[in-house]
Design an enzyme around this catalytic site. Sequence first.
Site, short mmCIF file in Angstrom:
data_model
loop_
_atom_site.label_atom_id
_atom_site.label_comp_id
_atom_site.label_asym_id
_atom_site.label_seq_id
_atom_site.Cartn_x
_atom_site.Cartn_y
_atom_site.Cartn_z
N ALA A 31 36.80 43.09 51.91
CA ALA A 31 38.15 42.25 51.93
C ALA A 31 39.16 43.00 53.38
O ALA A 31 39.31 44.03 53.48
CB ALA A 31 38.96 42.18 50.90
N THR A 32 39.90 41.89 53.91
CA THR A 32 40.87 42.24 54.75
C THR A 32 42.13 41.63 54.05
O THR A 32 42.13 40.49 53.66
CB THR A 32 40.66 41.84 55.99
OG1 THR A 32 39.57 42.27 56.63
CG2 THR A 32 41.89 42.05 56.86
N VAL A 33 43.02 42.43 54.02
CA VAL A 33 44.40 41.85 53.38
C VAL A 33 45.37 41.74 54.40
O VAL A 33 45.58 42.70 55.11
CB VAL A 33 45.05 42.86 52.23
CG1 VAL A 33 46.07 42.27 51.51
CG2 VAL A 33 43.73 42.96 51.23
N LYS A 93 44.26 37.93 50.76
CA LYS A 93 43.06 38.88 50.76
C LYS A 93 41.69 37.99 51.29
O LYS A 93 41.84 37.07 50.59
CB LYS A 93 42.77 39.52 49.37
CG LYS A 93 41.60 40.21 49.27
CD LYS A 93 41.68 40.90 47.91
CE LYS A 93 40.39 41.66 47.38
NZ LYS A 93 40.54 42.67 46.32
N ASP A 122 38.81 50.56 38.10
CA ASP A 122 39.19 50.97 39.49
C ASP A 122 40.41 51.63 39.48
O ASP A 122 41.27 51.13 40.61
CB ASP A 122 38.86 50.04 40.47
CG ASP A 122 38.61 50.51 41.69
OD1 ASP A 122 38.60 51.87 41.87
OD2 ASP A 122 38.54 50.08 42.76
#
Length: 820
Positions: free
Chosen positions: A28-30, A45, A138
């Site tokens: 992902a790129t946010v 996202k 996580d």
Amino acid sequence: MATPRRRMGLEKIGLYDVGRAIGKGNFATVRIARHSIAKTKVAIKSIDVAALDRENLVKLEREVKIVKIIDHPHIVKSYEIMRIDNMLYIVSEYCSSGELYETLIEKGRVAEDVARKWFSETASAVSYLHSHGIVHRDLKAENILLGKNSSIKLIDFGFSNFQTGDQLLNTWCGSPPYAAPELLLGNSYDGMKADIWSMGVLLYILVTGGFPFPSDSVNKLKRSVLSGVVKIPYWVSVECADFIRKMLVLNPGKRYSIQNVLQHRWMYIRDNVKKNQVQLLEAIPSSSIDIRQQSSKLNPTIMMFMQQHGKWSEEQIIDAVLGRDFESPIFATYELLADKVKKGSLEGTGEEYPRRGSRGSILSGKVNVDEQPLTPTISAHQLAQLNLSSPDCDSDDSSNSDLCDDSPLNSMEPPNHDRQFGLPRGLDVIGNRFENRRHTLCASEQLLSPNMIGQFPPPNLLLNNFMMNPLGFPPMPEGQAAEFPLPSLHTALGTFPIVDYSKMLPVPKSERRASAGETLLPTNIDLQQHLANLSANPASFPTVEEEGRSYLSKFGGKRNTVHSLGNQMGGGIQNPIPRYQRSPYAKAPPTERRSSWASPSLSAQQTNHLETLFKKALQANNDMSRLHKEFKNLSHGCAQSQITNEGSSLACPQISITDEYNRQHNIAPSASSFDPVSIFQKNAQEVVFGQRPATAIGFSSTSFSGMSTPEQTTRSMDERVRSIVCTIPFAEVIEELKSSLNILKIPFQETQEMVFEPQATEMRRLSLPSGVEIGVAVLPPEHKAHVEFAIINTDSPTSELLCDQLICRLRMVDPNWSSE
Ligand SMILES: Nc1ncnc2c1ncn2[C@@H]1O[C@H](COP(=O)(O)OP(=O)(O)OP(=O)(O)O)[C@@H](O)[C@H]1O
């Protein structure tokens, strides 16, 4: 007009003007964005679904499902899910202050009250998740963001899952440094207990600035984690250290649950930060939170505003909002506006809805608002509530300054939180930000693939930060040198730059047991000088193995076990003695033990006298001066003692070496072709290994008598072990001992071990630089605590006195104690 010009460069996705990238994950790129109606900054996202395999698609859908249902003040709130072409977008609240991880990199470790605030908020979020059957899997400093007022926001539910009852999970998820031992072993695991382990790692990082198991490879990490030894620096409070250990318990069955975490006393230590937190936790008891409770009320002002600006009908709004339709822009718009109202002027007034008689609307039978005719206009007051009157880039929340910069859309710049902490935005920080970040790993089959190693943090990333900022170390308070004639190690530790904990703290048990070339104990080398040299050139600090090798190359080719044999007054030990075969804390038949223990240098009467003085000194607000004076007087009277005074270096224990070969083959020492004892004695000054504080591996000691045969001259280990049984719980014994040591300002290292005789039980070892080791183990099945005090380096009455004092303290809290 600067704003429109800038905005022309912004990509439009749904109702959002999308700006620069603020984060990057595996898939992902946010990017930061701004809602065109609510004017609120959000984070979007974006995931290219086409690039995902089936397994990751399933995870993504699960993430979507989970973010839709969770709602907690310390979990980042999601507003909208958009699916456009191959892309999936998750819109969530924007956290302006970046990752906790970055803050730690910049600032190093934080004070315990700050850690408490952040950790409590994280715990509150995790408790919420667990109480709803969700595991995060996580948890790490990179997935904890800081929002307004430095409040914690948990993100990234990419690996979260539902877990019910006793169900175990199998998928390998998470980041290695935070991974629980059961995950490292590839076992099925309880996700909730795995989350707790990660929380233990997190708290450790917060209060120390380093990882509990620093490793540069997965194998080392595994070894280090599975050794069960957690080395906690001395500046960490007793309560905090205890708390960390309770979370970093190897056995998940014995590890804390989130309920235990919330109840640990460290969480309730009062300070200003905590006060707020307690209120917060009380305000949001996890058990009473219903996941995204459906509100039957809609805010008429917001509805009117939406009708005007979004051109949606009343029915459309009601359906989307009450149906919690995350895939509709209507729901997101309503929620963003509602949050704005909550944060704005209505917050805390209890006037979230217009009063009866104020302008409002009857929206429908479903809406529980005052029944008034719909007025499709909004007053200035209502508009102010929505905080929308300010033009773009003006108001705090609606500012476009972050968003509409002139940088290319996909440029990767850090958010402006650097400014918040008053730190210059260093180019190197910008350059490294995404490189340093550890991404999450997930594997269904294999445990850790080779490329996972690449996911490890740069070695000692956090610790290096320390070295650049030595002020990060708490200076030893002036005038607070050890009250007893301990070596100057105490002061030395305060200035010793930590390069690697494993080089400063006791070596793990497995290493201690190594038989060859290892030495144990401080010799007469000036320890402080040695440490000072090392601190000047930390890289020169040799490992135990290096020290051993260096010894062997100097003195002979055989693998020898080195024993420290007491004191310089002992008259020279000519014969090696049998190696001490077992841990000083291993249980032994009572016959093997001395039921009482007295210093050969101090009479029982003298010892009693000191004990009484010690008790009085404790009562008189820790004034130890009289006791100290008395002790000195006594020590001068001990002709054969080797009492050292403050400031002096450690007494020189004589060293003897047992030829391992001879010992194993029952060859009499005298028959040995290699008798390094005399060589060793001659060269004792040159011995450079064994300076490590409280490092001990098999040992024995000489007596003070100077008699010639080992049998006669050597007080066996058992003679130097005092053993008592306490009836108060194990944890309280540890606490009492640690607080006594803190009162005496005696540094110690705490390690957790297992004792396997007569049955496996947890043992805590407190290692003191003066050569006293204290072992506390639970005595099953009575659950009494078995405490052993062993003096391992010298027959020092100083150490004996200290043991007496500690025992005395235990007697005061546990009148039912008994000696063994
Ligand atoms: N709401 C937010 N506000 C500000 N920054 C954010 C937000 N969400 C994510 N980020 C930034 O983007 C980074 C990546 O986000 P996220 O962890 O959700 O992606 P990911 O692909 O799941 O990452 P990984 O693969 O490491 O698990 C975060 O570490 C954070 O720096």
